[in-house]
Design a protein around this motif. Structure first.
Motif, mmCIF file in Angstrom:
data_model
loop_
_atom_site.group_PDB
_atom_site.id
_atom_site.type_symbol
_atom_site.label_atom_id
_atom_site.label_comp_id
_atom_site.label_asym_id
_atom_site.label_seq_id
_atom_site.Cartn_x
_atom_site.Cartn_y
_atom_site.Cartn_z
ATOM 1 N N GLU A 1 33.937 36.529 45.310
ATOM 2 C CA GLU A 1 34.406 37.899 45.436
ATOM 3 C C GLU A 1 35.920 37.986 45.505
ATOM 4 O O GLU A 1 36.485 39.065 45.382
ATOM 5 N N SER A 2 36.597 36.869 45.739
ATOM 6 C CA SER A 2 38.054 36.881 45.863
ATOM 7 C C SER A 2 38.588 35.539 45.357
ATOM 8 O O SER A 2 37.880 34.787 44.694
ATOM 9 N N GLY A 3 39.857 35.257 45.710
ATOM 10 C CA GLY A 3 40.476 34.015 45.274
ATOM 11 C C GLY A 3 39.942 32.793 45.978
ATOM 12 O O GLY A 3 40.184 31.663 45.534
ATOM 13 N N GLU A 4 39.200 32.971 47.088
ATOM 14 C CA GLU A 4 38.605 31.847 47.798
ATOM 15 C C GLU A 4 37.102 32.094 47.929
ATOM 16 O O GLU A 4 36.663 33.205 48.209
ATOM 17 N N ALA A 5 36.344 31.029 47.706
ATOM 18 C CA ALA A 5 34.885 31.176 47.786
ATOM 19 C C ALA A 5 34.274 29.838 48.184
ATOM 20 O O ALA A 5 34.803 28.766 47.844
ATOM 21 N N ARG A 6 33.175 29.935 48.947
ATOM 22 C CA ARG A 6 32.408 28.748 49.307
ATOM 23 C C ARG A 6 31.029 28.873 48.686
ATOM 24 O O ARG A 6 30.249 29.788 49.002
ATOM 25 N N PHE A 7 30.738 27.917 47.809
ATOM 26 C CA PHE A 7 29.437 27.879 47.153
ATOM 27 C C PHE A 7 28.600 26.800 47.823
ATOM 28 O O PHE A 7 29.068 25.667 48.032
ATOM 29 N N CYS B 1 45.132 33.544 41.944
ATOM 30 C CA CYS B 1 44.948 34.946 41.603
ATOM 31 C C CYS B 1 43.516 35.128 41.152
ATOM 32 O O CYS B 1 42.772 34.174 41.016
ATOM 33 N N CYS B 2 43.156 36.305 40.936
ATOM 34 C CA CYS B 2 41.843 36.616 40.362
ATOM 35 C C CYS B 2 40.720 36.147 41.300
ATOM 36 O O CYS B 2 40.918 35.914 42.480
ATOM 37 N N ARG B 3 39.548 35.973 40.751
ATOM 38 C CA ARG B 3 38.372 35.605 41.553
ATOM 39 C C ARG B 3 38.010 34.157 41.271
ATOM 40 O O ARG B 3 38.036 33.699 40.136
ATOM 41 N N GLY C 1 41.767 40.583 34.775
ATOM 42 C CA GLY C 1 40.846 40.064 33.772
ATOM 43 C C GLY C 1 40.535 41.067 32.676
ATOM 44 O O GLY C 1 40.479 40.725 31.495
ATOM 45 N N GLN C 2 40.330 42.366 33.056
ATOM 46 C CA GLN C 2 39.998 43.367 32.052
ATOM 47 C C GLN C 2 41.171 43.587 31.087
ATOM 48 O O GLN C 2 40.983 43.715 29.870
ATOM 49 N N ILE C 3 42.384 43.604 31.653
ATOM 50 C CA ILE C 3 43.558 43.801 30.797
ATOM 51 C C ILE C 3 43.733 42.603 29.862
ATOM 52 O O ILE C 3 44.062 42.765 28.688
#
Length: 611
Positions: free
Chosen positions: A76-82, A154-156, A297-299
């Motif tokens: 959901e953000s620049g940091e994620a735990r899978f 940046c980004c997700r 991302g969309q841009i």
């Protein structure tokens, strides 16, 4: 319908069918090669050991299903735990965990304990995957929990497939997977550099300078695209990394549009729009390179779609322009150029489906550009060949007429050169006889008429005339011989003269058969200088031994030194004309003469430089 109209319609239909056949054949060959080089589908080893139950841990610590496309999991953000799990029957064998792709930085935790990356790659984007070797001590029989923390600037954050398997076959599969990803990028880099350099070299021909520069720009963009895919181009921030990738894409398509626009007849027509749009895209991309979050991302997707679509519109318009001019001539080129839209559209669709992965520049696109340039070279070669054949037919008659004239002129020149050489040599011999032996015979005549002239003086003058005649004959006999052979002929006469005077000759020749060739006039001058030096040693030195040494020089010349062991005779040398004559002769043949006197006798050194 008249017969002429029917024939025209049939001819147009045949040309259209021919164009379709060319396009289909080129596309089939290209995509066939593409499938062989980069086969679709997932490695069976990866598919068999894929961790399927990957969940995303929220900020509240709760696990929920990760969103994203089927081939990656998106945070959901620049940091994620899978979080995922794997069942093990034999934990003592250890475990290899491989994340095929992730965004920027990734860390692995197994059963709550951190595991360092086994072969941390130098690519910061994680596009070549991360491998962890989990020791058996961290594993247990049954279920084992795998937690992958992914972070990007940046980004997700996202994580592609996670593979977990015992060591062995999985290691081989990882190496093959990385090689399949690395080789196209390296090939793109190398071919791009080679192509750009070759085009810049070809730009020296003013007739193809614009096409060469445009092709060099396209190849440079492809080379930078390969460098960007390896991810060693931007070791700073992720926004800069993404912007550089977009700029390589812009350079590639700008070069391709400029090249195709100039390739087909009637161009260029898109330069103004190309410059304006490229500048606008460049400003937009560059402005996002140094922002905190980078381009959204969309841009970025819209930007990619715009660049690819506008470039393809310009390329297709140029192709249609060429086909309208001469469909039969430009059909092969059109079929090859139409690979660019098909490659770029396929690449764009793949990029949009695998968002947020950035648009790749298809490495095999270099093949299309290379084939296009090859076709151009072949066509221009054929045109030049036809022109040369026509020119040869015209020139053959002129050459045949001129050849006989040139041969006759050459034969006349050879005869005149031979006559001039004979006349020159005859004049030199006559001059030598007049100046040398002629003057000495005149002196004998005058002395013989004078009853008071000493007999010894007459004998000496006659001997000098005879010696001079012998030297002249020896110089003529030395034609075609090397210098050491010519000097060897002088040795016998020098030894006879010294022996008659009660002296000995110490001879040293270090030329060792070197092929130093001199004309007869130069050899005669050397003979006379050496003879004068030996005569002075006999008459004035009072010594016992005359040493004569011949040695080569590094410049291809040689040096002759004549030394006696008698008393120094500098005063006597100055009183006569011998020294003046020797120096004059040495200067006439380009040599130098040095005379040194001392307590151990007199030394004469003659240096002859190389040619």
């Amino acid at each position: 319908m008249t017969l002429a109209a029917a024939a025209t319609t049939g001819s147009a239909r045949a040309r259209a069918i021919r164009l379709v056949i060319w396009v289909v054949a080129v596309q089939a060959i290209f995509w066939g090669v593409a499938l062989l080089v980069r086969p679709p589908g997932i490695d069976p080893v990866f598919e068999r050991h894929r961790v399927a139950n990957i969940m995303l841990m929220g900020s509240d610590g709760q696990l929920r299903e990760a969103i994203g496309h089927p081939n990656y999991n998106l945070g959901e953000s620049g940091e994620a735990r899978f979080v995922g799990s794997v069942e093990l029957d034999r934990p003592e064998s250890g475990l290899v965990v491989f994340a095929s792709r992730y965004s920027r930085f990734a860390n692995l935790t197994v059963n709550g304990r951190a595991v360092p990356m086994a072969d941390a790659p130098g690519w910061r984007s994680g596009s070549f995957g991360g491998k962890w070797v989990v020791p058996a001590g961290l594993l247990r029989a049954g279920r084992n929990t795998l937690e992958v923390d992914v972070k990007r600037e940046c980004c997700r954050a996202y994580l592609a497939s996670l593979i977990a398997a015992p060591p062995g076959a999985i290691d081989v599969a990882i190496r093959q997977w990385r090689l399949q990803r690395l080789l196209p990028a390296i090939g793109l880099l190398v071919l791009g550099i080679f192509g750009a350099g070759s085009c810049l070299l070809a730009a020296g021909n003013s007739a193809y300078r614009q096409q060469a520069y445009a092709a060099a720009l396209a190849f440079t963009g492809m080379a930078l695209g390969g460098l960007w895919q390896i991810d060693i181009l931007t070791p700073s921030s992720e926004p800069l990394y993404i912007s550089v990738g977009e700029l390589t894409l812009l350079a590639t398509f700008a070069g391709l549009v400029a090249l195709v626009d100039r390739w087909f007849p009637g161009g260029p027509r898109h330069d103004r729009a190309l410059v304006v749009l490229s500048l606008g895209f460049f400003i937009l991309i560059a402005s996002a390179a140094f922002t905190t979050d980078g381009m959204q991302g969309q841009i970025r997707n819209l930007l990619d779609i715009a660049m690819v679509s506008l470039a393809n519109v310009a390329i297709i318009a140029s192709v249609l322009r060429g086909l309208k001019t001469d469909r039969q001539l430009w059909t092969p080129d059109a079929a090859v150029v139409l690979l660019v839209p098909s490659i770029s559209l396929a690449d764009l669709i793949d990029s949009l489906q695998v968002n947020p992965l950035n648009l790749n520049i298809a490495p095999l696109g270099v093949l299309a550009l290379a084939v296009l340039l090859l076709l151009g070279i072949i066509r221009r070669g054929r045109m030049l060949s036809r022109r040369l054949e026509d020119a040869n037919a015209l020139l053959d008659a002129r050459i045949a007429a001129k050849q006989a004239e040139l041969e006759a002129t050459a034969e006349l020149l050879r005869q005149r050169e031979a006559e001039a050489a004979v006349q020159g040599e005859r004049s030199r011999i006559m001059r030598d006889m007049h100046d040398g032996m002629g003057g000495q015979l005149l002196s004998v005549l005058m002395l013989s008429r004078d009853e008071n002239s000493p007999r010894q003086m007459i004998i000496r003058t006659v001997e000098q005339a005879i010696d001079d005649l012998r030297l002249l004959i020896d110089s003529l006999d030395s034609v075609g011989d090397t210098m050491d052979i010519a000097l060897g002929q002088f040795r016998e006469r020098a030894e006879t003269k010294l022996r008659a005077a009660g002296m000995r000759l110490a001879w040293s020749n270090m030329l060792d058969g070197q092929s130093i060739m001199l004309p007869p006039g130069t050899i005669l001058a050397v003979y006379r200088i050496m003879q004068e030096a030996i005569n002075n040693a006999v008459r004035h030195s009072g010594g016992q031994v005359v040493s004569l040494a011949i040695s080569p020089h590094n410049d291809g010349g040689f040096e002759i030194s004549i030394a006696d062991d008698g008393q120094p005779g500098a005063a006597m040398w100055k009183r006569g004309r011998g020294l003046s004559n020797m120096e004059t002769r040495a200067q006439a043949i380009g040599g130098t003469l040095v005379i040194e006197t001392g307590t151990k006798g007199t030394l004469v050194i003659l240096r002859i430089p190389g040619a």
